[in-house]
Design a protein around this motif. Structure first.
Motif, PDB file in Angstrom:
ATOM      1  N   SER A 151      -3.605  -2.138  10.619  1.00 19.55           N
ATOM      2  CA  SER A 151      -3.382  -3.328  10.774  1.00 19.55           C
ATOM      3  C   SER A 151      -3.606  -4.712   9.920  1.00 19.55           C
ATOM      4  O   SER A 151      -4.376  -4.959   9.975  1.00 19.55           O
ATOM      5  N   VAL A 152      -2.981  -4.885   8.598  1.00 22.17           N
ATOM      6  CA  VAL A 152      -3.602  -5.639   8.017  1.00 22.17           C
ATOM      7  C   VAL A 152      -2.724  -7.320   8.271  1.00 22.17           C
ATOM      8  O   VAL A 152      -1.653  -7.671   7.318  1.00 22.17           O
ATOM      9  N   THR A 153      -3.176  -7.833   9.451  1.00 21.69           N
ATOM     10  CA  THR A 153      -2.112  -8.880   9.905  1.00 21.69           C
ATOM     11  C   THR A 153      -3.058 -10.383   8.945  1.00 21.69           C
ATOM     12  O   THR A 153      -2.960 -11.724   9.370  1.00 21.69           O
ATOM     13  N   ALA A 179      -4.343   9.185  -5.380  1.00 22.93           N
ATOM     14  CA  ALA A 179      -5.008   7.670  -6.324  1.00 22.93           C
ATOM     15  C   ALA A 179      -5.700   6.995  -5.364  1.00 22.93           C
ATOM     16  O   ALA A 179      -6.681   6.843  -5.013  1.00 22.93           O
ATOM     17  N   LEU A 180      -4.316   6.332  -4.562  1.00 16.24           N
ATOM     18  CA  LEU A 180      -5.052   5.157  -3.202  1.00 16.24           C
ATOM     19  C   LEU A 180      -5.286   6.203  -2.066  1.00 16.24           C
ATOM     20  O   LEU A 180      -6.893   5.480  -2.061  1.00 16.24           O
ATOM     21  N   LYS A 181      -5.081   7.748  -1.420  1.00 11.69           N
ATOM     22  CA  LYS A 181      -6.136   8.167  -0.547  1.00 11.69           C
ATOM     23  C   LYS A 181      -7.064   8.524  -1.438  1.00 11.69           C
ATOM     24  O   LYS A 181      -8.479   8.040  -0.123  1.00 11.69           O
ATOM     25  N   LEU A 182      -7.841   9.466  -2.603  1.00  4.62           N
ATOM     26  CA  LEU A 182      -8.001   9.114  -2.423  1.00  4.62           C
ATOM     27  C   LEU A 182      -9.760   8.007  -2.819  1.00  4.62           C
ATOM     28  O   LEU A 182     -10.439   7.529  -1.941  1.00  4.62           O
ATOM     29  N   LYS A 183      -9.109   7.242  -3.732  1.00  2.62           N
ATOM     30  CA  LYS A 183     -10.350   6.095  -3.866  1.00  2.62           C
ATOM     31  C   LYS A 183     -10.468   4.860  -2.038  1.00  2.62           C
ATOM     32  O   LYS A 183     -11.639   5.160  -1.776  1.00  2.62           O
ATOM     33  N   GLU A 184     -10.524   5.690  -1.798  1.00  5.32           N
ATOM     34  CA  GLU A 184      -9.696   4.303  -0.088  1.00  5.32           C
ATOM     35  C   GLU A 184     -10.829   5.273   1.213  1.00  5.32           C
ATOM     36  O   GLU A 184     -11.746   4.738   1.551  1.00  5.32           O
ATOM     37  N   ILE A 185     -10.911   6.733   0.657  1.00  3.42           N
ATOM     38  CA  ILE A 185     -11.714   7.423   1.975  1.00  3.42           C
ATOM     39  C   ILE A 185     -12.796   8.005   1.620  1.00  3.42           C
ATOM     40  O   ILE A 185     -13.832   7.595   1.905  1.00  3.42           O
ATOM     41  N   GLY A 237      -6.152   6.935  11.599  1.00  4.20           N
ATOM     42  CA  GLY A 237      -6.845   7.416  11.169  1.00  4.20           C
ATOM     43  C   GLY A 237      -6.232   5.940  10.101  1.00  4.20           C
ATOM     44  O   GLY A 237      -5.241   5.968   9.934  1.00  4.20           O
ATOM     45  N   VAL A 238      -7.131   5.494   9.595  1.00  6.75           N
ATOM     46  CA  VAL A 238      -7.269   4.119   8.359  1.00  6.75           C
ATOM     47  C   VAL A 238      -6.299   4.616   6.823  1.00  6.75           C
ATOM     48  O   VAL A 238      -5.390   4.072   6.910  1.00  6.75           O
ATOM     49  N   ALA A 239      -6.692   5.888   6.882  1.00  3.81           N
ATOM     50  CA  ALA A 239      -5.522   6.330   5.402  1.00  3.81           C
ATOM     51  C   ALA A 239      -4.056   6.524   6.193  1.00  3.81           C
ATOM     52  O   ALA A 239      -4.459   7.724   6.773  1.00  3.81           O
ATOM     53  N   GLU A 257       3.031  -4.817  11.787  1.00  2.00           N
ATOM     54  CA  GLU A 257       2.396  -6.214  12.093  1.00  2.00           C
ATOM     55  C   GLU A 257       1.582  -6.993  10.278  1.00  2.00           C
ATOM     56  O   GLU A 257       0.950  -7.747  10.339  1.00  2.00           O
ATOM     57  N   THR A 258       2.039  -6.247   9.240  1.00  4.49           N
ATOM     58  CA  THR A 258       1.614  -6.751   8.210  1.00  4.49           C
ATOM     59  C   THR A 258       1.823  -7.890   7.680  1.00  4.49           C
ATOM     60  O   THR A 258       3.000  -7.715   7.898  1.00  4.49           O
ATOM     61  N   ALA A 259       0.238  -9.280   7.523  1.00  2.00           N
ATOM     62  CA  ALA A 259       0.987 -10.226   7.077  1.00  2.00           C
ATOM     63  C   ALA A 259       2.037 -10.274   6.273  1.00  2.00           C
ATOM     64  O   ALA A 259       3.138 -11.269   6.365  1.00  2.00           O
ATOM     65  N   ALA A 296      12.700  -3.451   4.280  1.00  7.31           N
ATOM     66  CA  ALA A 296      10.801  -3.452   4.828  1.00  7.31           C
ATOM     67  C   ALA A 296      10.148  -2.420   5.712  1.00  7.31           C
ATOM     68  O   ALA A 296      10.714  -1.957   6.427  1.00  7.31           O
ATOM     69  N   ILE A 297       9.548  -2.130   4.913  1.00 11.78           N
ATOM     70  CA  ILE A 297       8.885  -0.386   5.012  1.00 11.78           C
ATOM     71  C   ILE A 297       7.272  -1.256   5.504  1.00 11.78           C
ATOM     72  O   ILE A 297       6.471  -1.439   4.315  1.00 11.78           O
ATOM     73  N   SER A 298       7.154  -0.653   6.835  1.00 15.03           N
ATOM     74  CA  SER A 298       5.039  -1.040   7.385  1.00 15.03           C
ATOM     75  C   SER A 298       4.970   0.331   8.720  1.00 15.03           C
ATOM     76  O   SER A 298       6.305   0.057   9.655  1.00 15.03           O
ATOM     77  N   GLN A 299       4.385   0.775   8.333  1.00 12.85           N
ATOM     78  CA  GLN A 299       3.476   2.392   9.302  1.00 12.85           C
ATOM     79  C   GLN A 299       3.569   1.269  10.938  1.00 12.85           C
ATOM     80  O   GLN A 299       3.775   1.409  12.461  1.00 12.85           O
ATOM     81  N   SER A 300       2.710  -0.239  10.361  1.00 12.73           N
ATOM     82  CA  SER A 300       2.194  -0.537  11.891  1.00 12.73           C
ATOM     83  C   SER A 300       3.348  -1.721  12.395  1.00 12.73           C
ATOM     84  O   SER A 300       3.138  -1.771  13.260  1.00 12.73           O
ATOM     85  N   GLY A 356       0.480  -1.061   0.051  1.00 13.81           N
ATOM     86  CA  GLY A 356      -0.207  -0.411   0.011  1.00 13.81           C
ATOM     87  C   GLY A 356       0.915   1.411  -0.426  1.00 13.81           C
ATOM     88  O   GLY A 356       1.598   1.635  -0.703  1.00 13.81           O
ATOM     89  N   THR A 357       0.680   2.100   1.062  1.00 16.99           N
ATOM     90  CA  THR A 357       1.028   3.719   0.762  1.00 16.99           C
ATOM     91  C   THR A 357       2.681   3.400   1.058  1.00 16.99           C
ATOM     92  O   THR A 357       3.105   4.084   0.907  1.00 16.99           O
ATOM     93  N   SER A 358       2.831   2.146   1.924  1.00 14.40           N
ATOM     94  CA  SER A 358       3.997   2.153   2.471  1.00 14.40           C
ATOM     95  C   SER A 358       4.906   1.295   1.263  1.00 14.40           C
ATOM     96  O   SER A 358       6.767   2.175   1.261  1.00 14.40           O
ATOM     97  N   TRP A 359       4.619   1.168   0.393  1.00 14.51           N
ATOM     98  CA  TRP A 359       5.107   0.374  -1.249  1.00 14.51           C
ATOM     99  C   TRP A 359       5.369   1.791  -1.894  1.00 14.51           C
ATOM    100  O   TRP A 359       7.076   2.206  -2.695  1.00 14.51           O
TER     101      TRP A 359
HETATM  102  C1  F6R Z   1      -3.375   3.032   2.795  1.00 22.96           C
HETATM  103  C2  F6R Z   1      -2.470   2.440   2.984  1.00 22.96           C
HETATM  104  C3  F6R Z   1      -1.755   1.565   3.555  1.00 22.96           C
HETATM  105  C4  F6R Z   1      -1.160   0.388   4.481  1.00 22.96           C
HETATM  106  C5  F6R Z   1      -0.817  -0.899   4.403  1.00 22.96           C
HETATM  107  C6  F6R Z   1       0.973  -0.648   4.648  1.00 22.96           C
HETATM  108  O1  F6R Z   1      -3.831   4.462   3.450  1.00 22.96           O
HETATM  109  O2  F6R Z   1      -2.852   2.393   4.538  1.00 22.96           O
HETATM  110  O3  F6R Z   1      -2.545   1.097   2.651  1.00 22.96           O
HETATM  111  O4  F6R Z   1      -0.469   1.495   4.211  1.00 22.96           O
HETATM  112  O5  F6R Z   1      -1.887  -1.943   4.684  1.00 22.96           O
HETATM  113  O6  F6R Z   1       0.413  -0.503   6.329  1.00 22.96           O
HETATM  114  P1  F6R Z   1       1.705  -1.466   6.975  1.00 22.96           P
HETATM  115  O7  F6R Z   1       2.621   0.105   6.447  1.00 22.96           O
HETATM  116  O8  F6R Z   1       1.129  -1.368   8.617  1.00 22.96           O
HETATM  117  O9  F6R Z   1       2.455  -1.924   6.621  1.00 22.96           O
END
Ligand code: F6R
Length: 611
Positions: free
Chosen positions: A607-609, A486-492, A400-402, A354-356, A348-352, A304-307
């Motif tokens: 967080s998409v686990t 584009a991702l920001k717009l479509k997701e919210i 915020g989820v976005a 926890e991304t599986a 590896a880039i991840s905000q959470s 997602g955004t981290s990508w």
């Molecule tokens: C978009 C968004 C997602 C995350 C993606 C990865 O606004 O939040 O696309 O960027 O699920 O999540 P992290 O960075 O937590 O691995």
């Protein structure tokens, strides 16, 4: 996904659990439930948000000093009351909350049915609790022993909390793959998927490790491994402050987080860059600096955004450090038998954290001998712990989820890495490095300046709130920004949006352009500016509505665009840190005007686990 929270101590459990669930609601909001133990073990659960659960229990007797709750992002079974957690065992003597996925649940369920267990839901979690009950009945063992043995039989990911009617002063928790934080107060304990429900009560926390089981019994905590070996808990102090996880007067977390960016970008570079002495310091990188300098290749894995932040890094690292970079969707990388060697570095880039999919990509790369460097926002998260080294983004909690401030913080940290590796490799000369450092230092103030355009952007948003499609175009460093916009717009806002490299348009997407198509063109002054102007004219010629993001003082584009949003001038390497801000605000305002739930968009979780 899914948020879990539990409490045992001397206070009323229910309000603590409900408040905790509200803090965790970003993790899933399909249904919510609580289990409270006060002589009986009572479960209340409801489809929908925590507020609906709160209304539902308003007239119930919820007095208890031990309790647990769950907010769900549906995986097995549709979001309804029955599939909501907590789940009872068949005897209703024990109950579970579970975050994760049990992969072998179907086989286990069949076996349990053959032994007389009955099921009220379609969830894998109900299978888990019946398995615990089955073991407890068969082996006549304690509850904690039954949990321990059950952990040997389940395949998959879990963070669980278990309560039993006949063990009234006991709370058992365990984890593998899904996060679980334990807060230690004065004679009281808190458990949660992240620290946000805990911070208000205590700063002393233990991040449970995979395969650990925590038992709180009569006010005493004991942690054991799945092999039944006693563990010494490592108590950490939380750095987070309560106001960081509250809205602080903003209507939405997303808006607050957009506005926090001058600060979060600064925090992400703080202590890592001293412009006066031309110094760049990243402690997490130090030990692996030589590996970075001599790496054959850097592979970035993220989702997602981290990508998108990873794509920006590809431009940065290749340009400044001259190391080949590949950017991979973690979910694809792990399934395509990639060629990885010990001379590769995987970032590896991840905000959470926890991304599986990202975690699985890390494990794969590790097994092939690559060095793994993590860039995470959540301290102590699974990805932060799974990597060989790393750098935190210091964006503060993103609720915020976005994702907004996490993106700019990631890009900031990646810029520093590119500069460090470039200067060590001798591909980035000192004068250029110094220029970039000065520019980077000025970015927070420039973001501040862009935020002042909020009202103007809101007005533009009003004109496009009913659009059904959007196209975002950018080149070079601004191409990932087009994807992110584009991702920001479509997701919210649920408007269909596509991001494209501006020059690719003529190979297909240009067919979509007519007078109804808004096209956001990111055309800041950089090495591809002239080319982007030509692309913009192609859009114009087909009557597309152009919203252009330009560099302050641009005199060419205003005559070709319907709307112009000016951002301050900066080096093209840093352009994404500025050009993304108007796009975040544009999608925010459009979503608000369309009546969408900005902080908790449909079908999403923070967080998409799950894979
Ligand atoms: C978009 C968004 C997602 C995350 C993606 C990865 O606004 O939040 O696309 O960027 O699920 O999540 P992290 O960075 O937590 O691995």
């Amino acid at each position: 996904m899914c948020g879990i929270v539990a409490y045992v101590g001397h206070r009323e459990a229910c309000p603590i659990v409900i408040k905790g669930l509200k803090r965790l609601e970003y993790r899933g909001y399909d249904s919510a439930g609580v289990a409270l133990m006060n002589g009986s073990l009572d479960v209340y659960k409801k489809k929908g948000k925590v507020s609906e659960l709160e209304a539902f229990i308003a007239d119930k007797d919820t007095h208890a000093t031990i309790g647990m709750g769950h907010t769900r992002w549906a995986t097995h079974g549709e979001p309804n009351d029955a599939n909501a957690h907590p789940h009872y065992s068949t005897s209703r003597n024990i109950a579970i909350i579970h975050n994760g996925i049990i992969e072998n649940y179907a086989t286990l369920k069949k076996h349990l049915i053959s032994k007389g267990h009955t099921f009220q839901s379609e969830t894998d979690s109900e299978v888990f609790i019946n398995l615990i009950e089955d073991i407890r009945l068969d082996s006549k063992c304690t509850l904690v022993e039954a949990v321990r043995l059950a952990l040997h039989e389940v395949v998959g990911a879990y963070a669980i909390v278990v309560l039993a009617k006949d063990a009234p002063n006991q709370l058992i928790a365990a984890r593998k793959g899904s996060p679980l934080v334990l807060g230690i107060g004065q004679g009281e304990y808190f458990l949660a998927s992240d620290a946000t429900p805990i911070i208000e009560y205590t700063s002393d926390v233990v991040y449970l490790k995979d395969h650990e089981i925590a038992m709180i019994h009569d006010g005493e905590l004991e942690i054991r491994s799945r092999e039944d070996v006693k563990q010494t808990p490592y108590v950490q102090r939380l750095e987070m402050a309560l106001e960081q996880i509250e809205k602080g007067g903003y209507e939405h977390f997303m808006l607050k987080e957009i506005y926090e960016q001058p600060r979060s970008i600064l925090d992400s570079m703080r202590g890592r860059m001293v412009v006066e002495s031309n110094q760049l310091i990243m402690s997490g990188l130090r030990e692996f600096e030589n590996k970075f300098v001599n790496a054959d290749r850097i592979i970035i894995v993220a989702c997602g955004t981290s990508w998108h932040a990873g794509l920006v890094a590809e431009y940065l690292i290749e340009d400044l450090a001259r190391v080949p970079v590949e950017v991979e969707y973690a979910s694809e990388f792990r399934y395509r038998n990639p060629i990885i060697s010990e001379r590769d570095i995987v970032i590896a880039i991840s905000q959470s954290g926890e991304t599986a999919d990202t975690l699985a990509a890390i494990e794969l790369a590790k097994s092939k001998g690559a060095t793994i460097f993590g860039i995470c926002n959540v301290v102590g998260s699974s990805i932060a712990r799974a990597t060989d080294a790393g750098a935190y983004t210091h964006a503060g909690p993103e609720i915020g989820v976005a994702s907004t401030k996490a993106f700019t913080a990631q890009v900031t940290v990646l810029t520093l890495i590119a500069m460090i590796v470039g200067s060590k490799r001798g591909t980035l000369e000192t004068t250029k490095l110094r220029q970039l450092m000065v520019e980077l230092e000025n970015i927070p103030a420039k973001v501040e300046q862009i935020l002042k355009l909020d009202e103007e952007i809101e007005k533009i948003s009003a004109q496009y709130k009913d659009a059904t499609n959007f196209i975002y175009l950018g080149r070079g460093y601004n191409y990932p920004v087009a994807l992110e916009g584009a991702l920001k717009l479509k997701e919210i806002s649920y408007i269909h949006a596509e991001g494209y490299p501006a020059a690719e348009m003529k190979h297909g997407p240009i067919a979509l352009i007519d007078e109804h198509m808004p096209v956001v063109v990111i055309a800041t002054k950089d090495s591809s500016y002239e080319k982007v102007v030509s692309n913009l004219q192609e859009v114009r010629a087909r009557k597309g509505k152009v919203i252009a993001i330009v560099t302050e003082g641009d005199t060419t584009i205003p005559s070709m665009a319907d709307h112009v949003i000016e951002v301050p001038e900066t080096s093209e390497h840093l352009a994404p840190l500025l050009s993304v801000i108007p796009l975040q605000l544009l999608s925010y305002h459009i979503a608000v005007m369309r009546g969408c739930n900005v902080d908790q968009p449909r079908n999403l979780a923070k967080s998409v686990t799950v894979e």
